[in-house]
Design an enzyme around this catalytic site. Structure first.
Site, PDB file in Angstrom:
ATOM      1  N   ARG A  73       0.843  -1.205   0.000  1.00 17.51           N
ATOM      2  CA  ARG A  73       0.000   0.000   0.000  1.00 17.51           C
ATOM      3  C   ARG A  73       0.878   1.255   0.000  1.00 17.51           C
ATOM      4  NH1 ARG A  73      -4.958   0.989  -1.408  1.00 17.51           N
ATOM      5  NH2 ARG A  73      -5.772  -0.699  -0.100  1.00 17.51           N
ATOM      6  N   GLN A  91      -8.514  -6.802  -8.778  1.00 16.54           N
ATOM      7  CA  GLN A  91      -8.338  -5.356  -8.775  1.00 16.54           C
ATOM      8  C   GLN A  91      -6.915  -4.984  -9.187  1.00 16.54           C
ATOM      9  OE1 GLN A  91     -10.571  -2.945  -7.987  1.00 16.54           O
ATOM     10  NE2 GLN A  91      -9.505  -1.203  -7.112  1.00 16.54           N
ATOM     11  N   ARG A  96       1.441  -6.219  -9.853  1.00 15.91           N
ATOM     12  CA  ARG A  96       1.879  -5.592  -8.591  1.00 15.91           C
ATOM     13  C   ARG A  96       2.034  -6.598  -7.456  1.00 15.91           C
ATOM     14  NH1 ARG A  96      -3.166  -2.758  -5.553  1.00 15.91           N
ATOM     15  NH2 ARG A  96      -4.653  -4.465  -5.752  1.00 15.91           N
ATOM     16  N   HIS A 172       0.314   3.774 -10.357  1.00 16.40           N
ATOM     17  CA  HIS A 172      -0.579   4.156  -9.244  1.00 16.40           C
ATOM     18  C   HIS A 172       0.218   4.949  -8.192  1.00 16.40           C
ATOM     19  CE1 HIS A 172      -3.694   4.022  -6.300  1.00 16.40           C
ATOM     20  NE2 HIS A 172      -4.274   2.890  -6.683  1.00 16.40           N
ATOM     21  N   ASP A 217     -12.297   9.947  -6.783  1.00 14.77           N
ATOM     22  CA  ASP A 217     -11.821   8.801  -7.565  1.00 14.77           C
ATOM     23  C   ASP A 217     -12.247   9.038  -9.010  1.00 14.77           C
ATOM     24  OD1 ASP A 217     -10.974   6.406  -8.577  1.00 14.77           O
ATOM     25  OD2 ASP A 217     -12.135   5.142  -7.213  1.00 14.77           O
ATOM     26  N   GLU A 276      -2.184   9.547 -11.095  1.00 17.55           N
ATOM     27  CA  GLU A 276      -1.665   8.348 -11.744  1.00 17.55           C
ATOM     28  C   GLU A 276      -1.730   8.455 -13.262  1.00 17.55           C
ATOM     29  OE1 GLU A 276      -3.963   5.059 -10.159  1.00 17.55           O
ATOM     30  OE2 GLU A 276      -4.527   6.297  -8.441  1.00 17.55           O
TER      31      GLU A 276
END
Length: 319
Positions: A73, A91, A96, A172, A217, A276
């Protein structure tokens, strides 16, 4: 022994493989003027970027879980081959939360700097990956520090399959900010965006700049190659330059979502902002043998003040 006889310690290597949290391997990059970056092989993820004063410029949650298969995170997770839930995969796809390898035979990349502080990583799908996303590819990532402390990420994705495939992508990037309510983003005003909080409905941005008072978002479309994040309190501006990535996601979970995330501190939303570079609205399709390239370059510069207010025109012109 006199001072003249003392031998100076050898210079630290510009790129060094070492051990990170929970024994995970990472590469530490050091630029000769003092800036640094850390890249975990897990996720090919940048988790630290410090200026020559040693100030951390990226946000990583104090509750981040450095244990596979959980994604880390913060820092700069790579969303591939899918951004968010724009597809059938988990997701943000699986790049990642897979282990990457150091690419010992990278293709040469054009570079404007003479810095030796860089690392080349490569990620190829495993048999298990091919079961959930049946497309062969080679994903090469270069992470480099410029002489001025700029952080550059260059991704090259090649289709090594016998058939075309399509993907979405994002860097991200979690920026560290003093106070989200004191931050503004320049460069996205008047643009159309998809609001992920309203079923991806399309709207047009109003106002002179983006400021933050609640959860956000959004996927901004057809964005400029340069975006600025102005942090009033730190008198610092992040400048994002991007290439091959037409969209830009802006995300902050705010208080309720922050409390709902096990790997995110309740109040940490106040000190981070994700902006991003991405390619989401129009997915990228590669034919067999084709290669796509997407790049972001991050710099942190002092903000200039004009009548007590930040003047983004000066900042953007001066970078």
């Amino acid at each position: 022994m006199s001072a003249a006889d003392k031998v100076a310690p050898p210079p630290l290597p510009p790129a060094e493989l070492c051990t990170g949290v929970h024994g995970l391997p990472k590469v530490l990059l050091r630029e000769s003027r003092g800036s640094s970056a850390e890249v975990y092989l897990y996720g090919g993820q940048v988790t630290s970027w410090k200026n020559d004063h040693g100030e951390e410029l990226l946000f990583v949650s104090s509750k981040a879980i450095f244990k596979p298969p959980k994604a880390i995170r913060g820092g700069i997770p790579i969303c591939f081959p899918q951004f968010a839930n724009h597809g059938s995969l988990e997701q943000h796809g699986f790049a990642r939360n897979r282990f990457w390898k150091i690419d010992n035979d990278p293709a040469p990349l054009p570079t404007n700097s003479t810095s030796k502080a860089y690392v080349d990583l490569i990620f190829k799908p495993s048999d298990e990956d091919l079961k959930i996303w049946p497309h062969s590819f080679e994903f090469r990532l270069r992470v480099a520090l410029g002489p001025g402390g700029d952080l550059m990420l260059t991704s090259r994705i090649r289709n090594t399959d016998a058939k075309p495939f399509t993907f979405t992508f994002a860097y991200h990037t979690y920026f560290s900010v003093s106070d989200i309510s004191e931050v503004r983003v320049e460069g996205l005003e008047t643009l159309d965006y998809l609001d992920n909080l309203q079923n991806k409905e399309r709207f047009t941005e109003q106002g002179d700049a983006l400021t933050f008072e609640s959860e956000v978002d959004k996927v901004y479309l057809s964005t400029p190659t340069k975006i600025a994040i102005l942090d009033h309190e730190k008198k610092r501006t992040f400048v994002i330059r991007k290439d091959g990535l037409p969209d830009a996601v802006v995300w902050n979970p705010w208080d309720k979502k922050a409390k709902a995330m096990a790997d995110f501190g309740d109040d940490e939303y106040k000190h981070m902002l994700c902006v991003e570079p991405a390619s989401i609205e129009k997915p990228i399709t590669l034919k067999p043998g084709e290669e796509w390239r997407g790049r972001q370059e991050l710099s942190a510069v002092p903000s200039s003040y004009c009548s007590g207010q930040l003047d983004p025109r000066k900042v953007l012109q001066g970078c």
